[in-house]
Design an enzyme around this catalytic site. Sequence first.
Site, PDB file in Angstrom:
ATOM      1  CE  LYS A 123      31.419  48.838  40.026  1.00 12.96           C
ATOM      2  NZ  LYS A 123      32.151  48.671  38.789  1.00 12.96           N
ATOM      3  CD  GLU A 207      34.102  43.293  44.814  1.00 13.39           C
ATOM      4  OE1 GLU A 207      35.217  43.822  44.655  1.00 13.39           O
ATOM      5  OE2 GLU A 207      33.275  43.167  43.892  1.00 13.39           O
ATOM      6  NE  ARG A 298      32.460  51.904  29.573  1.00 15.01           N
ATOM      7  CZ  ARG A 298      33.737  51.974  29.912  1.00 15.01           C
ATOM      8  NH1 ARG A 298      34.656  52.165  28.979  1.00 15.01           N
ATOM      9  NH2 ARG A 298      34.106  51.857  31.162  1.00 15.01           N
TER      10      ARG A 298
HETATM   11  P1  ADP Z   1      37.925  52.104  30.632  1.00 14.46           P
HETATM   12  O1  ADP Z   1      37.529  51.010  31.585  1.00 14.46           O
HETATM   13  O2  ADP Z   1      37.373  51.987  29.258  1.00 14.46           O
HETATM   14  O3  ADP Z   1      39.345  52.424  30.658  1.00 14.46           O
HETATM   15  P2  ADP Z   1      37.367  54.228  32.395  1.00 14.46           P
HETATM   16  O4  ADP Z   1      36.930  53.490  33.602  1.00 14.46           O
HETATM   17  O5  ADP Z   1      38.677  54.895  32.412  1.00 14.46           O
HETATM   18  O6  ADP Z   1      37.174  53.335  31.123  1.00 14.46           O
HETATM   19  O7  ADP Z   1      36.261  55.262  32.050  1.00 14.46           O
HETATM   20  C1  ADP Z   1      36.223  55.931  30.821  1.00 14.46           C
HETATM   21  C2  ADP Z   1      35.431  57.173  31.004  1.00 14.46           C
HETATM   22  O8  ADP Z   1      34.102  56.851  31.298  1.00 14.46           O
HETATM   23  C3  ADP Z   1      35.896  58.039  32.135  1.00 14.46           C
HETATM   24  O9  ADP Z   1      35.641  59.359  31.781  1.00 14.46           O
HETATM   25  C4  ADP Z   1      35.032  57.610  33.279  1.00 14.46           C
HETATM   26  O10 ADP Z   1      34.957  58.639  34.223  1.00 14.46           O
HETATM   27  C5  ADP Z   1      33.740  57.351  32.570  1.00 14.46           C
HETATM   28  N1  ADP Z   1      32.914  56.319  33.173  1.00 14.46           N
HETATM   29  C6  ADP Z   1      33.168  55.006  33.232  1.00 14.46           C
HETATM   30  N2  ADP Z   1      32.160  54.341  33.806  1.00 14.46           N
HETATM   31  C7  ADP Z   1      31.239  55.256  34.129  1.00 14.46           C
HETATM   32  C8  ADP Z   1      29.945  55.210  34.741  1.00 14.46           C
HETATM   33  N3  ADP Z   1      29.390  54.081  35.145  1.00 14.46           N
HETATM   34  N4  ADP Z   1      29.282  56.366  34.907  1.00 14.46           N
HETATM   35  C9  ADP Z   1      29.831  57.516  34.508  1.00 14.46           C
HETATM   36  N5  ADP Z   1      31.027  57.633  33.911  1.00 14.46           N
HETATM   37  C10 ADP Z   1      31.723  56.526  33.728  1.00 14.46           C
HETATM   38  P1  ADP Z   2      34.884  50.664  38.049  1.00 12.87           P
HETATM   39  O1  ADP Z   2      33.481  50.396  37.620  1.00 12.87           O
HETATM   40  O2  ADP Z   2      35.023  51.960  38.745  1.00 12.87           O
HETATM   41  O3  ADP Z   2      35.840  50.447  36.932  1.00 12.87           O
HETATM   42  P2  ADP Z   2      35.821  48.132  39.131  1.00 12.87           P
HETATM   43  O4  ADP Z   2      35.007  47.227  39.984  1.00 12.87           O
HETATM   44  O5  ADP Z   2      36.057  47.711  37.740  1.00 12.87           O
HETATM   45  O6  ADP Z   2      35.165  49.562  39.189  1.00 12.87           O
HETATM   46  O7  ADP Z   2      37.214  48.372  39.865  1.00 12.87           O
HETATM   47  C1  ADP Z   2      38.133  49.333  39.419  1.00 12.87           C
HETATM   48  C2  ADP Z   2      39.497  49.044  40.006  1.00 12.87           C
HETATM   49  O8  ADP Z   2      39.460  49.003  41.434  1.00 12.87           O
HETATM   50  C3  ADP Z   2      40.068  47.700  39.612  1.00 12.87           C
HETATM   51  O9  ADP Z   2      40.739  47.759  38.392  1.00 12.87           O
HETATM   52  C4  ADP Z   2      41.008  47.409  40.773  1.00 12.87           C
HETATM   53  O10 ADP Z   2      42.207  48.111  40.639  1.00 12.87           O
HETATM   54  C5  ADP Z   2      40.281  47.986  41.953  1.00 12.87           C
HETATM   55  N1  ADP Z   2      39.455  46.972  42.641  1.00 12.87           N
HETATM   56  C6  ADP Z   2      38.158  46.707  42.427  1.00 12.87           C
HETATM   57  N2  ADP Z   2      37.723  45.720  43.224  1.00 12.87           N
HETATM   58  C7  ADP Z   2      38.781  45.341  43.975  1.00 12.87           C
HETATM   59  C8  ADP Z   2      38.971  44.363  45.025  1.00 12.87           C
HETATM   60  N3  ADP Z   2      37.983  43.603  45.454  1.00 12.87           N
HETATM   61  N4  ADP Z   2      40.208  44.272  45.552  1.00 12.87           N
HETATM   62  C9  ADP Z   2      41.220  45.050  45.140  1.00 12.87           C
HETATM   63  N5  ADP Z   2      41.091  45.984  44.200  1.00 12.87           N
HETATM   64  C10 ADP Z   2      39.890  46.141  43.598  1.00 12.87           C
HETATM   65 MG    MG Z   3      36.129  48.684  35.921  1.00 16.36          MG
END
Ligand code: ADP
Ligand code: ADP
Ligand code: MG
Length: 642
Positions: A123, A207, A298
Site C-alpha cells: 500500500k 493515514e 485481480r
Molecule cells: P473484494 O475487494 O474483492 O471484495 P475482499 O477484500 O472481500 O475482496 O477479499 C476477498 C477475499 O480475499 C477474502 O477472503 C479476503 O480475506 C481475501 N483477501 C483479500 N486480500 C487479501 C490479501 N492481501 N491477503 C490475503 N487474503 C486476502
Molecule cells: P484492504 O486491503 O483490507 O481492502 P483498504 O485500504 O482497501 O484495505 O481499506 C478497506 C476499507 O477500510 C475501506 O473500504 C474503508 O472502508 C476503510 N478505510 C481504509 N482507509 C481508510 C481511511 N483512510 N479512512 C477511513 N476509512 C478507511
Molecule cells: Mg481494499
Amino acid sequence: MSSPVARPLRTLLVANRGEIACRVMRTADRLGMRTVAIHSDADVDALHVRSADLAVRVGPAAARESYLDIEAVLRAARESGADAIHPGYGFLSQNADFADACAVAGIVFVGPGGAAMRAMGRKDEAKALMRAAGVPVVPGWQGEVQDEATLCREAERVGFPLLVKAIAGGGGKGMRVARSLAEVPAAISAARGEAERAFGDGRLLLERYIESPRHVEVQVIADRHGNCLHLYERDCSLQRRYQKVIEECPAPGLSVALRERLHQAAVRAAQAVGYENAGTVEFIVAGEEGWFLEMNTRLQVEHPVTEAVLGIDLVEWQLRVAAGEPLPARPAAPRGHAFEARVYAEDPRNGYLPAGGRVEVLRWPGGAVRVDAAVEQGDRVVTDYDALLAKVIVHGSSREAALRELEVALLASRVEGVTTNLAALVALSRDADFRAGRMTTGLIDARGDALLPDHAAQCGRAAGLAAIALLTPTAGAALDPWAATDGWRVQGPGETEVRFMLPGVEKPLVVVAPLAGTPGLADGAIAGNEPPVEVAVLPDEVRVWLDGEFFRLARVAKGTPAEAMGGGGQVLAPMPGAVLDIKVTEGSQVERGQPLVVLEAMKMEHTLRAAVAGRVTAVDVRAGQRVREGERLLSIEGEAAG
Ligand code: ADP
Ligand code: ADP
Ligand code: MG
C-alpha cells in the site's frame, strides 16, 4: 510475459475454491475449455471439485500447505496439462511470485504480470506511485523507520482521527483507528500483530481517518495491445469491519464531475504500472473528493454487479485478454441498477461468529436472480477458509426497483443447518438510510445489535405463526398474530394453548389462542403477512422462516414445567480452534450473555457467551487446548425458570 500472438486456451486450472472457483469454471465450460479444480483434504467433496472436469489434491486442510503452496499448484497444472491458471480472489491471486512462476513454467496466468502486481502489492509503494501519477491519495505518512516513537511522532503530524494500516494489508485486516495520541501505541501493536499473523509483514503506514466516507471503486481492464478501459464504478460502502457486505453498480448520487475524475484516475493508475487484465482501483469518497486507497490486481468478489448492468461476462473478457486477444469495444453505459448481497456462514446474533455444519435445506430465489453459491444442499460448510457461502445478485430498471428485488430475493432464500447472515441482509435491505442512498462505511457498525429485530420479539412472532399453522385447518386464512388487534397474545388466558421450546431459550413459549380453531396441519405460506412468512408443520416441531431467520420450534406437551426442559446447556465449540482463555471455573454463577470461553479460530478471536443464566457444573477444557467442532467446552445448569 507471453507472446503477443493470440493463443487459444484449452485447459484452465482454477487455483481457488468456493463460489469463485465454480463461477470461473462456468464461463470456461461455456467457452469449451477443459476445467481443472484443485482441492485440499477439507474439500474432497466440495462443489468446486464436483464442478470440474478433473480435480487434483494439493495438500492438507491448512491453506498454507495447499491452496497457498505455489509448487503444489504448479505441479497440479503440469500434471493435468493446464495451459492457463485462473487465481480467483484471495489465496495466490495477488502473489507476484506465483504470477512469475507461472510465466517461467510457460503457463498463462489469468491476471496482470508479476511486475504490475508487485508495484501495487504494497500500500505504501502503490500510494507513492499514484501520487507521482497525479492521482490523489489519502494524506498520511509512510516510511522505513517503524519504531513506536517515530510512528507516534508522525501520528501527531498527520492529525486525528488517524488510521494505522498494514502496508501488506488485505481483506480488512491490520487496520486500527486512533482518535488521540494516547490511543496510538495500542493501535500500533494491534494492527502490527494482526498484520504479522495474516501477512507475515508487520510494517505500517499512517493515514488520516476519513469520517463517514463512502467506498467507491472503478473496474478497469487492459489488454496487451495498449487498450485500457474503465468499466464504470461500484459502491461498496456497506461494510462490516472493513469487509464488504452489500455492493451496487452504479454508485448512486455522485456528481458527474467526481464520477469522471474517478474513472480517469483509475485508468491512469492502471496505465502507470503497465497493467494487463482485470483490476479494481479503490477510492475513498467524501463529499466531492475521492482519494486512491489501493488497487486490487485481480477479479473482485463483487464483479457480478458490473456484469449485470453492462451485460458482459468479465471472466470471459479476462480469459480472452489472457489469450492475447484485444479487448472488445467499450460497452454502453450501465443499464439499470444491480446489487450483490454476500451470504456468509456466520451468526449475526452471536458476534458474527463463523458457522459450520451441513446444509440440510438450501433454496435460492428463482427468476432473474443470479446466485453464485459455494455449496449445494447436503454439502458440509467447512470453517477452514472464507465464510462466504453465496452471493445473491439482482438487477432492476432503477435503484428502487433493484432494492425491492433484493429484499424479495433475500426473503426467498433458505439455508437450514448452517447459520447465516441472511436476517441481517434482509434488515439492511430495509434500512432507511441505505434505501435513500445515504450509506457510509460506518453504517453497519453504527447500527450494531439494533440492525436485527429484537430476538425475543422475533421468537414470539415465530411462535405465534407456528401456533396459527397448527390450529388452522387450512393455511391462508390466518393473520400474523402480532399484526392483529384482537385475540392473540402470549401467556394470557384463553381457550387453546400451544407451547414451544426454541433452541437456546430457557423457558417454553406459550401461545394462547382465544378462537376455537380446530387443530390441524397447515403447511406453506401464511397469507396476509407481508412479506410472506413460511411455515412447515412437522410431527414434533414447526419450522418458521421469518425476515430471513429460521426458527425451529419444538412442541411441548401442555403443562410441562419449564424446569424439566433442561434450561441449562452445554457449551460446544462452534468450530475447530484453540481455547485461548476460560473466563469461569466450576461452580461459577453466570448471567445470560456473560463471556465464558475465548476461542481462536479462523485467525480471529471469538468470545462464547452464556445462552442462559445458571451455574457452571463442569469445565471440560484447558486454555491452550485445541478443540474439534462440536466438542463440549463446559456445562451450565440453568436457573429454574419460573
Ligand atoms: P473484494 O475487494 O474483492 O471484495 P475482499 O477484500 O472481500 O475482496 O477479499 C476477498 C477475499 O480475499 C477474502 O477472503 C479476503 O480475506 C481475501 N483477501 C483479500 N486480500 C487479501 C490479501 N492481501 N491477503 C490475503 N487474503 C486476502
Ligand atoms: P484492504 O486491503 O483490507 O481492502 P483498504 O485500504 O482497501 O484495505 O481499506 C478497506 C476499507 O477500510 C475501506 O473500504 C474503508 O472502508 C476503510 N478505510 C481504509 N482507509 C481508510 C481511511 N483512510 N479512512 C477511513 N476509512 C478507511
Ligand atoms: Mg481494499
